[in-house]
Design a protein around this motif. Structure first.
Motif, PDB file in Angstrom:
ATOM      1  N   UNK A 123      32.723  57.742  22.136  1.00 18.71           N
ATOM      2  CA  UNK A 123      32.643  56.283  22.175  1.00 18.71           C
ATOM      3  C   UNK A 123      34.033  55.680  22.101  1.00 18.71           C
ATOM      4  N   UNK A 124      34.263  54.691  22.942  1.00 16.54           N
ATOM      5  CA  UNK A 124      35.513  53.950  22.895  1.00 16.54           C
ATOM      6  C   UNK A 124      35.180  52.465  22.863  1.00 16.54           C
ATOM      7  N   UNK A 125      35.182  51.923  21.663  1.00 14.58           N
ATOM      8  CA  UNK A 125      34.960  50.487  21.453  1.00 14.58           C
ATOM      9  C   UNK A 125      36.250  49.822  20.986  1.00 14.58           C
ATOM     10  N   UNK A 126      37.392  50.409  21.356  1.00 13.56           N
ATOM     11  CA  UNK A 126      38.662  49.894  20.862  1.00 13.56           C
ATOM     12  C   UNK A 126      38.943  48.475  21.348  1.00 13.56           C
ATOM     13  N   UNK A 127      38.389  48.062  22.465  1.00 12.75           N
ATOM     14  CA  UNK A 127      38.628  46.691  22.917  1.00 12.75           C
ATOM     15  C   UNK A 127      37.916  45.682  22.017  1.00 12.75           C
ATOM     16  N   UNK A 128      36.927  46.130  21.248  1.00  9.67           N
ATOM     17  CA  UNK A 128      36.209  45.269  20.315  1.00  9.67           C
ATOM     18  C   UNK A 128      36.733  45.421  18.885  1.00  9.67           C
ATOM     19  N   UNK A 129      36.909  46.669  18.465  1.00  8.08           N
ATOM     20  CA  UNK A 129      37.190  46.949  17.063  1.00  8.08           C
ATOM     21  C   UNK A 129      38.594  47.466  16.775  1.00  8.08           C
ATOM     22  N   UNK A 130      39.400  47.733  17.820  1.00  5.32           N
ATOM     23  CA  UNK A 130      40.686  48.392  17.594  1.00  5.32           C
ATOM     24  C   UNK A 130      40.452  49.854  17.265  1.00  5.32           C
ATOM     25  N   UNK A 131      41.433  50.480  16.647  1.00  5.30           N
ATOM     26  CA  UNK A 131      41.280  51.878  16.257  1.00  5.30           C
ATOM     27  C   UNK A 131      41.423  52.837  17.416  1.00  5.30           C
ATOM     28  N   UNK A 132      40.745  53.951  17.299  1.00  9.44           N
ATOM     29  CA  UNK A 132      40.807  55.026  18.284  1.00  9.44           C
ATOM     30  C   UNK A 132      39.395  55.392  18.748  1.00  9.44           C
ATOM     31  N   UNK A 133      39.255  55.930  19.958  1.00 10.37           N
ATOM     32  CA  UNK A 133      37.945  56.444  20.378  1.00 10.37           C
ATOM     33  C   UNK A 133      37.496  57.563  19.434  1.00 10.37           C
ATOM     34  N   UNK A 134      36.180  57.738  19.320  1.00 11.98           N
ATOM     35  CA  UNK A 134      35.620  58.763  18.443  1.00 11.98           C
ATOM     36  C   UNK A 134      34.570  59.563  19.204  1.00 11.98           C
ATOM     37  N   UNK A 135      34.339  60.775  18.747  1.00 12.07           N
ATOM     38  CA  UNK A 135      33.244  61.599  19.247  1.00 12.07           C
ATOM     39  C   UNK A 135      32.291  61.825  18.086  1.00 12.07           C
ATOM     40  N   UNK A 136      31.027  61.435  18.287  1.00 16.84           N
ATOM     41  CA  UNK A 136      30.036  61.473  17.216  1.00 16.84           C
ATOM     42  C   UNK A 136      28.744  62.122  17.695  1.00 16.84           C
ATOM     43  N   UNK A 137      27.973  62.712  16.767  1.00 16.48           N
ATOM     44  CA  UNK A 137      26.628  63.171  17.123  1.00 16.48           C
ATOM     45  C   UNK A 137      25.780  61.979  17.573  1.00 16.48           C
ATOM     46  N   UNK A 138      24.907  62.202  18.535  1.00 18.97           N
ATOM     47  CA  UNK A 138      24.106  61.087  19.067  1.00 18.97           C
ATOM     48  C   UNK A 138      23.268  60.428  17.979  1.00 18.97           C
ATOM     49  N   UNK A 139      22.775  61.186  17.004  1.00 17.60           N
ATOM     50  CA  UNK A 139      21.975  60.576  15.935  1.00 17.60           C
ATOM     51  C   UNK A 139      22.791  59.563  15.150  1.00 17.60           C
ATOM     52  N   UNK A 140      24.095  59.828  14.970  1.00 18.13           N
ATOM     53  CA  UNK A 140      24.959  58.882  14.264  1.00 18.13           C
ATOM     54  C   UNK A 140      25.209  57.630  15.105  1.00 18.13           C
ATOM     55  N   UNK A 141      25.384  57.817  16.407  1.00 17.52           N
ATOM     56  CA  UNK A 141      25.595  56.671  17.298  1.00 17.52           C
ATOM     57  C   UNK A 141      24.352  55.786  17.304  1.00 17.52           C
ATOM     58  N   UNK A 142      23.200  56.393  17.491  1.00 14.97           N
ATOM     59  CA  UNK A 142      21.950  55.630  17.521  1.00 14.97           C
ATOM     60  C   UNK A 142      21.707  54.964  16.168  1.00 14.97           C
ATOM     61  N   UNK A 143      21.998  55.659  15.081  1.00 19.12           N
ATOM     62  CA  UNK A 143      21.843  55.065  13.752  1.00 19.12           C
ATOM     63  C   UNK A 143      22.734  53.852  13.555  1.00 19.12           C
ATOM     64  N   UNK A 144      23.964  53.925  14.032  1.00 18.02           N
ATOM     65  CA  UNK A 144      24.887  52.785  13.919  1.00 18.02           C
ATOM     66  C   UNK A 144      24.394  51.618  14.767  1.00 18.02           C
ATOM     67  N   UNK A 145      23.980  51.885  15.993  1.00 15.77           N
ATOM     68  CA  UNK A 145      23.449  50.823  16.852  1.00 15.77           C
ATOM     69  C   UNK A 145      22.222  50.194  16.206  1.00 15.77           C
TER      70      UNK A 145
END
Length: 153
Positions: free
Chosen positions: A41-63
């Motif tokens: 995931x690269x949401x740096x244009x919204x949140x700054x920081x760096x792109x991250x690689x996460x398990x899909x369950x974590x991505x879906x949980x955050x969304x």
């Protein structure tokens, strides 16, 4: 275009559209089959920081935690450009994402516009999203509803 190229293009656009649909309708279980086990995931244009690689369950949980505090969201996608190279593909689509949360602290909506860039891989079960980059080109409204949604959600 060959028949296979047309089938791939249709399947990829359908996959990206389903991601937005299931997110807007809080259909969390249906999101699972759209992604690889890990997602870059690269949401740096919204949140700054760096792109991250996460398990899909974590991505879906955050969304899910971001979405459930809101009254509604609507993600519109258009102008898909699909490039397939064997078992991988890249797609760019324009997006407009509106977030709704009536509140006493400002306007009820926050809308983002920009581009999504998807990385995809062909699996035995069809195309899956392996990477997602959000490139925000404009925003309008009350960004603070995101924070309010997380407090109430």
């Amino acid at each position: 275009m060959t028949d296979q190229q047309l089938r791939d293009r249709y399947a990829i656009i359908e996959l990206c559209t389903r991601m937005a649909w299931h997110l807007d309708h809080c259909e969390w279980d249906q999101l699972v089959d759209l992604f690889t086990d890990e997602i870059r995931l690269d949401y740096t244009s919204l949140n700054g920081g760096e792109p991250v690689t996460l398990p899909r369950k974590d991505v879906i949980g955050k969304w899910r935690s971001n979405r459930e505090g809101l009254q509604a969201t609507q993600h519109l996608l258009s102008n898909h450009l699909v490039t397939v190279d064997g078992a991988t593909a890249h797609t760019t689509a324009m997006f407009q994402a509106t977030h709704l949360l009536p509140n006493p602290f400002g306007g009820p909506t926050w809308t983002l516009g920009g581009e999504y860039r998807y990385g995809l891989v062909r699996t035995a079960d069809g195309w899956r999203i392996s990477a997602l980059t959000m490139n925000i080109l404009w925003a309008d409204g009350n960004r603070h509803i995101r924070d309010l949604a997380l407090q109430d959600g």
